[in-house]
Scaffold this active site. Structure first.
Site, PDB file in Angstrom:
ATOM      1  CG  HIS A  60      -2.047   0.864   1.231  1.00 47.76           C
ATOM      2  ND1 HIS A  60      -3.248   0.539   1.820  1.00 47.76           N
ATOM      3  CD2 HIS A  60      -2.222   2.097   0.710  1.00 47.76           C
ATOM      4  CE1 HIS A  60      -4.108   1.525   1.660  1.00 47.76           C
ATOM      5  NE2 HIS A  60      -3.501   2.497   0.991  1.00 47.76           N
ATOM      6  CG  HIS A  62      -1.250   6.374  -1.522  1.00 43.99           C
ATOM      7  ND1 HIS A  62      -2.347   6.116  -2.318  1.00 43.99           N
ATOM      8  CD2 HIS A  62      -1.565   5.921  -0.289  1.00 43.99           C
ATOM      9  CE1 HIS A  62      -3.291   5.534  -1.580  1.00 43.99           C
ATOM     10  NE2 HIS A  62      -2.846   5.400  -0.355  1.00 43.99           N
ATOM     11  NE  ARG A  64       0.145  11.271  -2.695  1.00 42.57           N
ATOM     12  CZ  ARG A  64      -0.886  10.679  -2.098  1.00 42.57           C
ATOM     13  NH1 ARG A  64      -1.691   9.884  -2.790  1.00 42.57           N
ATOM     14  NH2 ARG A  64      -1.136  10.892  -0.834  1.00 42.57           N
ATOM     15  CG  ASN A  94      -4.883   7.291  -4.367  1.00 45.41           C
ATOM     16  OD1 ASN A  94      -3.786   6.751  -4.532  1.00 45.41           O
ATOM     17  ND2 ASN A  94      -5.186   7.976  -3.288  1.00 45.41           N
ATOM     18  CG  ASP A 151      -6.573   3.187  -0.754  1.00 45.04           C
ATOM     19  OD1 ASP A 151      -7.280   3.085   0.247  1.00 45.04           O
ATOM     20  OD2 ASP A 151      -5.462   3.754  -0.752  1.00 45.04           O
ATOM     21  CG  HIS A 178     -10.541   3.516   1.710  1.00 48.41           C
ATOM     22  ND1 HIS A 178      -9.479   4.396   1.761  1.00 48.41           N
ATOM     23  CD2 HIS A 178     -11.458   4.008   2.579  1.00 48.41           C
ATOM     24  CE1 HIS A 178      -9.752   5.358   2.627  1.00 48.41           C
ATOM     25  NE2 HIS A 178     -10.955   5.146   3.132  1.00 48.41           N
ATOM     26  CG  HIS A 231      -6.309   1.783   5.178  1.00 52.36           C
ATOM     27  ND1 HIS A 231      -7.666   1.600   5.048  1.00 52.36           N
ATOM     28  CD2 HIS A 231      -5.946   2.654   4.199  1.00 52.36           C
ATOM     29  CE1 HIS A 231      -8.101   2.320   4.023  1.00 52.36           C
ATOM     30  NE2 HIS A 231      -7.079   2.952   3.490  1.00 52.36           N
ATOM     31  CG  ASP A 304      -2.686   4.567   3.826  1.00 56.40           C
ATOM     32  OD1 ASP A 304      -2.604   4.935   2.634  1.00 56.40           O
ATOM     33  OD2 ASP A 304      -3.603   4.938   4.583  1.00 56.40           O
ATOM     34  CG  HIS A 308      -0.684  14.660   1.313  1.00 58.50           C
ATOM     35  ND1 HIS A 308      -1.505  14.594   0.210  1.00 58.50           N
ATOM     36  CD2 HIS A 308      -1.138  13.722   2.177  1.00 58.50           C
ATOM     37  CE1 HIS A 308      -2.427  13.651   0.402  1.00 58.50           C
ATOM     38  NE2 HIS A 308      -2.223  13.100   1.576  1.00 58.50           N
TER      39      HIS A 308
HETATM   40  C1  NCD Z   1      -4.572   8.289   1.093  1.00 60.05           C
HETATM   41  C2  NCD Z   1      -3.873   9.191   0.100  1.00 60.05           C
HETATM   42  O1  NCD Z   1      -3.417  10.264   0.505  1.00 60.05           O
HETATM   43  O2  NCD Z   1      -3.736   8.810  -1.058  1.00 60.05           O
HETATM   44  N1  NCD Z   1      -4.781   8.987   2.313  1.00 60.05           N
HETATM   45  C3  NCD Z   1      -5.064   8.456   3.494  1.00 60.05           C
HETATM   46  O3  NCD Z   1      -5.395   9.193   4.425  1.00 60.05           O
HETATM   47  N2  NCD Z   1      -4.937   7.165   3.725  1.00 60.05           N
HETATM   48  C4  NCD Z   1      -5.829   7.826   0.455  1.00 60.05           C
HETATM   49  C5  NCD Z   1      -6.824   7.271   1.386  1.00 60.05           C
HETATM   50  O4  NCD Z   1      -6.794   6.042   1.617  1.00 60.05           O
HETATM   51  O5  NCD Z   1      -7.671   8.025   1.858  1.00 60.05           O
END
Ligand code: NCD
Length: 437
Positions: A60, A62, A64, A94, A151, A178, A231, A304, A308
């Site tokens: 899991h 991300h 980006r 995502n 997700d 999710h 998660h 996860d 950001h």
């Molecule tokens: C995830 C993300 O930022 O892509 N954020 C999170 O809080 N886990 C996506 C998600 O599962 O909401």
């Protein structure tokens, strides 16, 4: 390719471990024995006091890319993963646009092939992750996609999820959900309870997660399609999935380090670093997740990892995007949750490597990614995806020394025990003495 000898560590098998040397040559484990003689020119890794096992696998991450490269790229995410001891990571879909076509999946696979790790890709279940029409799952599966998920949001419509499960079964792929009912969680930014009322923040109730777990367990029962629960954050959720597994349903689940190390109390700071979906829960939930991990009811620890960019994350709590980093700290946090010096090495490698490799179908005999099988038994003949974890290493996590492009870790300044000393991917040294080779 230079041969590598990992000397004197505890080699962690599936059910028992023993002190041995590991000789790696030509991308494989050549010999695992109390004392091996190395070919001349071999690179020696001193693993005295360390645990030597199959490279970690993250279900899991991300990454980006495409779309939010200021926060992370496949390349920077893979570097973070390497430092965290991962030989394989699953990139979540995502992105912008979402990974819902073979062309987009191929793009991320191609970016992944430029990194030293295996980057597997999860495809979206529905077109645009809108939860309405199924994405071309068969075409993506033909490229090696074994996990499908929307997700970021769960598939809200039970009829769509039913159809997706029905498709997934003959394709040999697994859906990953999710679990949050959007209507129950609407507008919420933290766990719903007395604390959210006191802080004046709208809550996301535990029931929003549990109701979807219950619904999807019934859809799995109806269709026989396999599902992985992403998660899980509440005591009841993990209990429900564990009970369904005992009944023989084809289900698996993961927990994320932040859900078993932090609780909703952290939100009282109003620091958006602690905002995540599903939200940090109560201390009771944290204790239940740790207990489930220790009892072997959880298939995988999954990060996860949700980078950001600062200008996006540093907003008032209820406006900030959810998510926090995970790849570089997960192993130490899992070791801590398993009891640190009391932790079972077999269990650590079960939840960090062998369990997730099984869920992602990355083991020997499964679909083969570039670097071969992950989560192996640590026997001669295995593909050499190996991590050396030092359970005695003390260090301090810092947001300023991350390989990730982003710095939204909630663990800045936290004292850690246990660190990745070395990582070998298909026989090549990727991390040496805790730094990228
Ligand atoms: C995830 C993300 O930022 O892509 N954020 C999170 O809080 N886990 C996506 C998600 O599962 O909401």
């Amino acid at each position: 390719m230079t041969a590598v000898v990992i000397r004197g560590g505890l080699v962690v098998g599936e059910s028992s471990s023993s002190r041995a040397d590991v000789l790696i040559d030509n991308g494989r484990l050549v010999e695992v024995a109390t004392s091996v003689s190395a070919p001349s020119g071999a690179y020696n890794i001193d693993a005295q006091g360390c645990w030597v096992g199959p490279g970690f696998v993250d279900l899991h991450a991300h990454l980006r890319e495409p779309g939010s490269e200021a926060a992370e790229t496949v390349e920077s995410g893979a570097r973070a993963g390497a430092l965290g001891g991962y030989s394989a990571i699953v990139a979540m879909p995502n992105t912008e646009p979402p990974l819902d076509t073979p062309a987009l999946v191929a793009y991320v696979l191609e970016r992944g092939a430029r990194t030293p790790l295996d980057v597997a890709v999860a495809g979206a279940i529905t077109q645009g992750r809108r939860g309405e029409l199924l994405a071309p799952m068969a075409e993506m599966a033909a490229l090696g996609v074994r996990i499908f998920t929307d997700d970021g949001t769960g598939v809200q419509d039970p009829a769509v999820m039913r159809r997706a499960l029905t498709y997934a079964k003959p394709l040999g792929v697994r859906l990953a959900q999710h679990c949050e009912d959007e209507r129950l969680a609407a507008g919420g930014s933290m766990n719903e309870g007395a604390l959210s009322s006191r802080l004046g923040l709208v809550g996301r109730p535990a029931l929003a997660e549990e109701l979807m777990v219950l619904r999807d367990l019934e859809l799995v029962r109806l269709t026989g399609g396999p599902m992985h629960f992403l998660h899980l954050s509440t005591a009841r959720s993990v209990g429900l999935v564990a009970a369904a597994r005992r009944e023989g349903l084809p289900v698996s689940c993961e927990v994320a380090p932040h859900h078993f190390t932090l609780d909703e109390g952290a939100v009282a700071t109003f620091d958006p670093i602690f905002k995540v979906h599903p939200p940090l829960r109560t201390p009771k939930d944290v204790a239940a997740l740790r207990a489930a991990l220790r009892s072997g009811e959880v298939d995988a620890v999954a990060t996860d990892h949700a980078p950001h960019a600062p200008e996006q994350k540093d907003l008032p709590f209820d406006e900030a995007p959810p998510g926090m980093l995970g790849l570089e700290h997960a192993a130490a946090l899992t070791y801590e949750a398993l009891g640190a010096r009391e932790a079972s090495p077999e269990l650590l490698f079960s939840v960090m490597s062998r369990g997730p490799a099984r869920v992602a179908q990355l083991r020997a005999g499964d679909y083969r990614v570039r670097h071969g099988a992950h989560g192996g038994p640590m026997r001669a003949g295995d593909d050499a995806n190996v991590v050396v974890f030092d359970p005695e290493a003390r260090w301090t996590a810092s947001r300023h020394s991350l390989a990730s492009r982003a710095s939204n870790t909630p663990y800045d300044g936290r004292a850690m025990l246990g660190r990745v000393r070395a990582l070998v991917v298909r026989g090549e040294l990727v991390v040496i003495v805790g730094t990228l080779a």
